[in-house]
Design an enzyme around this catalytic site. Sequence first.
Site, PDB file in Angstrom:
ATOM      1  N   LYS A   1       0.941  -1.227  -0.146  1.00 41.99           N
ATOM      2  CA  LYS A   1      -0.024   0.236   0.006  1.00 41.99           C
ATOM      3  C   LYS A   1       0.785   1.291   0.006  1.00 41.99           C
ATOM      4  O   LYS A   1       2.004   1.210   0.371  1.00 41.99           O
ATOM      5  CB  LYS A   1      -1.006  -0.050   1.226  1.00 41.99           C
ATOM      6  CG  LYS A   1      -0.289   0.098   2.531  1.00 41.99           C
ATOM      7  CD  LYS A   1      -0.004   1.336   3.057  1.00 41.99           C
ATOM      8  CE  LYS A   1       0.763   1.224   4.525  1.00 41.99           C
ATOM      9  NZ  LYS A   1       1.562   2.471   4.804  1.00 41.99           N
TER      10      LYS A   1
ATOM     11  N   LEU B   1       5.445   0.628   3.229  1.00 37.40           N
ATOM     12  CA  LEU B   1       4.482  -0.167   2.280  1.00 37.40           C
ATOM     13  C   LEU B   1       3.700  -0.871   2.955  1.00 37.40           C
ATOM     14  O   LEU B   1       2.899  -1.812   2.101  1.00 37.40           O
ATOM     15  CB  LEU B   1       5.344  -0.651   1.260  1.00 37.40           C
ATOM     16  CG  LEU B   1       6.444   0.623   0.474  1.00 37.40           C
ATOM     17  CD1 LEU B   1       7.312  -0.062  -0.379  1.00 37.40           C
ATOM     18  CD2 LEU B   1       5.358   1.621  -0.081  1.00 37.40           C
TER      19      LEU B   1
ATOM     20  N   ASP C   1      -2.537  -0.873  10.393  1.00 36.87           N
ATOM     21  CA  ASP C   1      -3.166  -1.008   9.047  1.00 36.87           C
ATOM     22  C   ASP C   1      -3.392  -2.503   8.357  1.00 36.87           C
ATOM     23  O   ASP C   1      -3.542  -2.522   7.131  1.00 36.87           O
ATOM     24  CB  ASP C   1      -2.117  -0.269   8.136  1.00 36.87           C
ATOM     25  CG  ASP C   1      -0.616  -0.840   8.200  1.00 36.87           C
ATOM     26  OD1 ASP C   1      -0.469  -1.724   8.836  1.00 36.87           O
ATOM     27  OD2 ASP C   1       0.373  -0.303   7.580  1.00 36.87           O
TER      28      ASP C   1
END
Length: 303
Positions: free
Chosen positions: A15, A106, A143
């Site tokens: 991401k 990421l 996340d």
Amino acid sequence: MPVNSRSLILRPSAKINLTLRVGPKRDDGYHELRTLFQSITLHDTVTVSPRQGPFGLACRTPGVPADRTNLVWRAADILWEAMGRFGKARDAHVRLDKTIPSQAGLGGGSGNAAAALVGLNSVWGARLSRRDLMRLAARLGSDVPFFLQGGTALGVGRGEELYPVDDMERLGVIIIKPSFGVATADAYGWLDADRASGADLQADPVGHPRREVEVGWPCGPLALINDLTASVARRHPGVRDMIDACLSQGALAAQMSGSGSAVYGLFSEASASRAARQLKRPDWLVLVARTQTRREAARRIGL
Ligand code: C5P
């Protein structure tokens, strides 16, 4: 005994954070966030296999622990517990083949853990719903739930409370990962220290946030702001160099992803590979990807 007798191959996407606004520190020590997550095609491969005996994890990438400290192992433990099983997790093996750099912002480790939840849910025949898996995911990291959703999503709270946003137009994404990494807790700690000392973090915004990118409903044109960038760039000036390099190669916008240290530049899909060839430096790992729809990202981890 495992219920599913076949190995499952899952490909969790990385991401980027199209924007990351950091509010005040909460009583639980986390910061209140408003962030727009975006899946990209860069991915790891997570192979979940039924195997009798104690739970096992393998990963050949240097610097990635293949022990209980890996988030995948913790995912196995909390799923095992949620299934009401006693003792230590067993009868499954997970192999990680890494492409997503670590300590980069990421979400590589988080995506691996989300994929492990999905794969083990199937291999162990646990039949937990996606909503249940989301709840376990939030316990693993702020996340991790996003990787069970994918595409474009607004994250609020710690980042674990998600609201889907319509898929954006497909764009090319260049990732630059420098030789240094940043631990998430450090980046938030640096921001706290800078705010407490009254440092002027707005004086010289990094990433030229006035450049807007068109994002799906209900977001519309969006300035890519990351409130952690200035504090990380003060300790690691290389962050600014990477953002400037993307912009000088014609990026529509460029910003640090999450808590860094990786930076991304958004390009038209046709121009990303050419721009990447101009971005070679011995201390940079330069990767080319593109944005991914929610459906594409979900399919890659078998949802
Ligand atoms: O949730 P996760 O384990 O990924 O968070 C790692 C660290 O990042 C936390 O311990 C905290 O220091 C910081 N963090 C934060 N506020 C958030 C998310 C993470 O301060 N919303």
